[in-house]
Design a protein around this motif. Structure first.
Motif, mmCIF file in Angstrom:
data_model
loop_
_atom_site.group_PDB
_atom_site.id
_atom_site.type_symbol
_atom_site.label_atom_id
_atom_site.label_comp_id
_atom_site.label_asym_id
_atom_site.label_seq_id
_atom_site.Cartn_x
_atom_site.Cartn_y
_atom_site.Cartn_z
ATOM 1 N N GLU A 1 -8.422 2.237 -3.186
ATOM 2 C CA GLU A 1 -8.713 2.070 -1.775
ATOM 3 C C GLU A 1 -10.172 2.428 -1.539
ATOM 4 O O GLU A 1 -10.618 3.496 -1.914
ATOM 5 N N PRO B 1 -2.667 2.099 -4.736
ATOM 6 C CA PRO B 1 -4.124 2.253 -4.746
ATOM 7 C C PRO B 1 -4.544 3.679 -5.090
ATOM 8 O O PRO B 1 -3.839 4.647 -4.784
ATOM 9 N N HIS C 1 0.848 -1.202 0.000
ATOM 10 C CA HIS C 1 0.000 0.000 0.000
ATOM 11 C C HIS C 1 0.876 1.241 0.000
ATOM 12 O O HIS C 1 1.406 1.636 1.043
#
Length: 260
Positions: A95, A39, A9
């Motif tokens: 996300e 993301p 991430h």
């Protein structure tokens, strides 16, 4: 030789990296972080992330609508997202999620976007990257109610019981810089004892730096610092943690299949 690390991430498209993005990626690679999941937060970021990941083979895109950017979303974005999820290299819907911590974000509208994106993940057989701040219990219930999902709750900050509920559904938890702070005792206990097959490492850069870089811009290279902390907490070799968490990420996001 240390196995390579996956940053599960990192918001490398963020303006915080505008002046030195290539150098940031190079530093990450030198630190052993050779795979990074990027993301999205809104529809405007999708083409930017697609272009960035096309330029750098070690980057993989995820497309979604983040709850904190609710004011930028329109209902048609969810319909447009379906086509973007057909892109060959996309590895997740994200996300996405719920944020009840920030004042002024319409909870019902968040729920609608979250639910619709979960359905898209099911339809496209993709994992989800989930944001759950101040809303972890509802996020967990929504994931269970929807069913047929897999993914990661990133920057996990809940209880051991909440973590177990996620593991029972096959979900991973993403752990980054916060675990390196001594005050994060509950999180450190969870990481020390949790089943390794549900652990992912992340930076969440440019946010959430480790304790040694408090107040600074975070970078994906610092996943190596998270690794060292996790290895100490679990009293296990860092190489073993690196190998396990990287394998978890590659399995969840189907990276080996996409590379073949």
């Amino acid at each position: 030789m240390m196995p390579k690390l996956v940053d599960s991430h990192v918001h490398l498209d963020d303006d915080a990296f505008a002046t030195d993005r290539d150098a940031v990626i190079e530093r990450a690679t030198l630190a052993g972080v050779d795979t990074m999941i990027v993301p999205a937060v809104d529809a405007d970021s999708w083409p930017r992330i697609k272009a960035l990941c096309a330029k750098h083979a070690q980057l993989y895109p995820a497309f979604g609508l983040h709850p904190m950017f609710l004011a930028k979303h329109v209902p048609a974005d969810v319909d447009a997202l379906s086509a973007w999820l057909d892109e060959g290299q996309v590895v997740a819907v994200g996300e996405i999620g719920l944020d009840f911590h920030v004042d002024g974000l319409d909870h019902e509208l968040q729920r609608d976007y979250f639910s619709r994106q979960l359905q898209l993940a099911r339809e496209h057989d993709l994992p989800v990257i989930v944001h759950a701040r101040g809303a972890l219990e509802e996020v967990s219930l929504t994931l269970r109610r929807t069913g047929g999902l897999r993914g990661v709750v990133h920057s996990f900050s809940g209880s051991e019981q909440q973590a177990r509920h996620l593991w029972d559904m096959g979900f991973c938890i993403g752990i980054g810089g916060p675990v390196t702070y001594d005050r994060a005792q509950r999180l450190r206990r969870i990481v020390a004892q949790m089943p390794i097959e549900f652990l992912l490492l992340e930076s969440d850069a440019p946010d959430q730096p480790d304790a040694a870089h408090r107040g600074e811009r975070n970078e994906p290279a610092r996943v190596a610092e998270v690794l060292r902390c996790v290895a100490e907490l679990r009293d296990e070799p860092a190489a073993d943690i690196a190998a396990a968490t990287s394998a978890n990420a590659r399995r969840l996001f189907g990276l080996d299949r996409r590379a073949s």
